[in-house]
Scaffold this active site. Structure first.
Site, PDB file in Angstrom:
ATOM      1  N   ASP A 188       0.852  -1.211  -0.067  1.00 17.36           N
ATOM      2  CA  ASP A 188       0.253   0.053   0.150  1.00 17.36           C
ATOM      3  C   ASP A 188       0.770   1.210  -0.019  1.00 17.36           C
ATOM      4  O   ASP A 188       0.636   2.001   1.007  1.00 17.36           O
ATOM      5  CB  ASP A 188      -0.995   0.104   1.171  1.00 17.36           C
ATOM      6  N   GLU A 354     -11.072  -0.479  -3.035  1.00 18.59           N
ATOM      7  CA  GLU A 354     -10.238   0.149  -1.868  1.00 18.59           C
ATOM      8  C   GLU A 354      -9.153   0.848  -2.764  1.00 18.59           C
ATOM      9  O   GLU A 354      -9.123   0.941  -3.860  1.00 18.59           O
ATOM     10  CB  GLU A 354      -9.741  -0.668  -1.001  1.00 18.59           C
TER      11      GLU A 354
HETATM   12  O1  FUB Z   1      -2.711  -3.740   3.792  1.00 25.83           O
HETATM   13  C1  FUB Z   1      -3.934  -3.818   4.245  1.00 25.83           C
HETATM   14  C2  FUB Z   1      -4.720  -3.718   3.515  1.00 25.83           C
HETATM   15  O2  FUB Z   1      -4.647  -4.638   2.186  1.00 25.83           O
HETATM   16  C3  FUB Z   1      -5.255  -2.334   2.973  1.00 25.83           C
HETATM   17  O3  FUB Z   1      -5.773  -1.461   3.554  1.00 25.83           O
HETATM   18  C4  FUB Z   1      -5.865  -2.645   1.557  1.00 25.83           C
HETATM   19  O4  FUB Z   1      -5.802  -1.675   0.559  1.00 25.83           O
HETATM   20  C5  FUB Z   1      -5.321  -3.799   1.057  1.00 25.83           C
HETATM   21  O5  FUB Z   1      -4.072  -3.645   0.406  1.00 25.83           O
END
Ligand code: FUB
Length: 471
Positions: A188, A354
């Protein structure tokens, strides 16, 4: 602690160039004996073409290191970590154990094994240019070279150290397998430029259930050599309302202060994620929770309150984007730590999951997001365009980053984008499954080029194993 992470792909590049010239019958280029920090390689003995291998993929201390037919196994992948003093640590990717001269022997014929990494000089190696794109590996404690005994060409010939010479059985040819932008497991990545420096703020990965608590910051002036500034915020230690799930941060600057938007959860009670904001006088922290309570509480808006990102427009106004399962978008107030609830808008393209991120090029705003599940190899990035930071957004324009199975690149997503100031050069930072053996909690950060077509649409990103050249 501040650790300068020096990466260089020069050796690998020079190796390929040298090999190409040899094949073409030209003069081989001199290899730059500078290892790619954090990169993983196969090492083939020049006389046999066989690969350095931990026999039977043993994970034990004392596991035997030999040559064997190259087979792409993780027990033939070796990670180079630059120790910063002209030496490297070399570890087997399947076991994370270090290439080690048994009992720190300085004798000719000393056996080479894998052993838990302990930092001894019998686990430190100098990489020397051995000509024609090959290297020699010299054990620090003895000054002797890693070799295949008697120039054997047999599978299973155990490696040893011996006085350095010029034989091909002491020369090793590297093939790059993986070269993440940051050495280690991170995901991320939120990339930003403040002043003349680039910064990366990732999730620290490698924890089951993404249960990590710490955020780190990295800086670079060329997008390739990154300095690790250590932990800038620990949600367990520094945040009263969270104790884990330090995920996917976003960052912004205003009037010399830096604002770090982050998510956190609790291990007991109400475990739903919430979104907070921390502040610092420096982009490398340390950051302090600005509010003492979440900026976005669990349940206030639909979906999970995670994955914040900030876009600042040319007029100085900043906008906050967040959400999993639903995307929420709002102008931030001038204090950067509040917004007016009545201004929140939502935009939910069909496969939105997301990882929202917004950039502006010319007069066009690009809203991008990740689709699918980060645990899926099909995790990918899509985008829409609009005429303002809050849209209205077009229909999804099409996937611009996805897996490339032919290169073993899987699970590409949760990205961010940065522009080289004064140019139309853009770079995308994203994560993918670690190579080898990665998954949704073992991810690595990559940076590649992002190109626009003449009509302003985004060209599909070509994810690479080797990453970019310094900008
Ligand atoms: O790294 C934790 C979670 O996994 C993130 O918040 C999401 O976007 C996904 O990549």
């Amino acid at each position: 602690m501040t650790l300068t992470v020096k990466r260089s792909l020069a050796l690998v590049a020079a190796t390929f160039l040298a090999l190409a010239l040899v094949v073409a019958g030209g003069e081989p280029a001199a290899a730059d004996p500078d290892p790619p920090d954090g990169a993983s390689v196969n090492l083939a003995a020049a006389h046999s073409g066989k690969c350095m291998d931990v026999i039977s993929a043993s994970t034990d201390d004392g596991g035997e290191v030999a040559q064997y037919d190259c087979n792409d196994g993780a027990n033939q992948m070796w990670r180079f970590d630059d120790l910063g003093d002209g030496h490297v640590r070399i570890s087997a990717r399947h076991s994370d154990k270090c290439l080690d001269v048994d009992a720190a022997s300085s004798d000719n014929g000393a056996r080479v094994i894998q052993w838990e990494c302990h930092g001894g000089t019998n686990q430190q190696w100098e990489v020397q240019d051995a000509g024609e794109g090959a290297i020699q590996l010299v054990a620090r404690h003895s000054g002797k070279c890693l070799e295949v005994p008697s120039a054997s060409t047999s599978n299973g010939a155990r490696l040893q150290t011996w006085e350095c010479g010029t034989g091909d059985h002491q020369r090793w040819e590297m093939e790059l397998v993986s070269s993440p932008a940051l050495p280690g497991l991170f995901a991320d990545p939120n990339i930003a430029r403040f002043g003349d420096t680039y910064y990366l703020y990732p999730t620290t990965d490698g924890f089951s259930g993404w249960s990590g608590t710490q955020y780190r910051a990295f800086s670079s002036t060329d997008l390739v050599n990154w300095t690790d500034h250590g932990v800038i915020l620990d949600v367990n230690a520094d945040v009263s309302w969270a104790d884990n799930s330090a995920w996917a941060p976003g960052v912004a600057e205003r009037d010399g202060k830096y604002y770090f938007y982050f998510s956190g959860g609790r291990t007991s009670g109400d475990t739903r994620k919430q979104l907070g904001v921390a502040v610092s006088d420096s982009p490398t922290g340390p950051f302090t929770d600005a509010l003492g309570h979440p900026l976005v509480s669990a349940g206030e808006y639909s979906g999970q309150a995670i994955d914040p990102a900030v876009f600042t427009d040319d007029d100085g106004r900043s906008y906050l984007y967040w959400g999993q399962g639903a995307s929420h978008q709002v102008p931030l107030n001038d204090d950067m730590v509040s917004f007016d609830a009545g201004d929140v808008v939502s935009y939910n393209p069909p496969d939105y999951n997301e990882g929202s991120f917004v950039i502006k090029r010319g007069s066009t705003y690009y809203f991008m997001w990740s689709e699918g599940d980060t645990r899926s190899e099909d995790y990918r990035v899509n985008y829409a365009t609009g005429s303002s930071p809050l849209g209205p957004w077009s229909a999804p324009a099409g996937v611009i980053l996805h897996k490339d199975e032919s290169q073993g690149i899987l699970g590409t997503g949760h990205h961010s984008v940065v522009q080289v100031p004064g140019t139309d050069e853009w770079y995308i930072a994203y994560h993918r499954f670690a190579i080898p053996d990665g998954d949704g909690t073992h991810r690595e950060v990559m940076i590649d080029r992002l190109h626009f077509n003449a009509d302003g649409s985004i060209r599909e990103v070509e994810p690479t194993i080797e990453g970019i050249d310094p900008v």
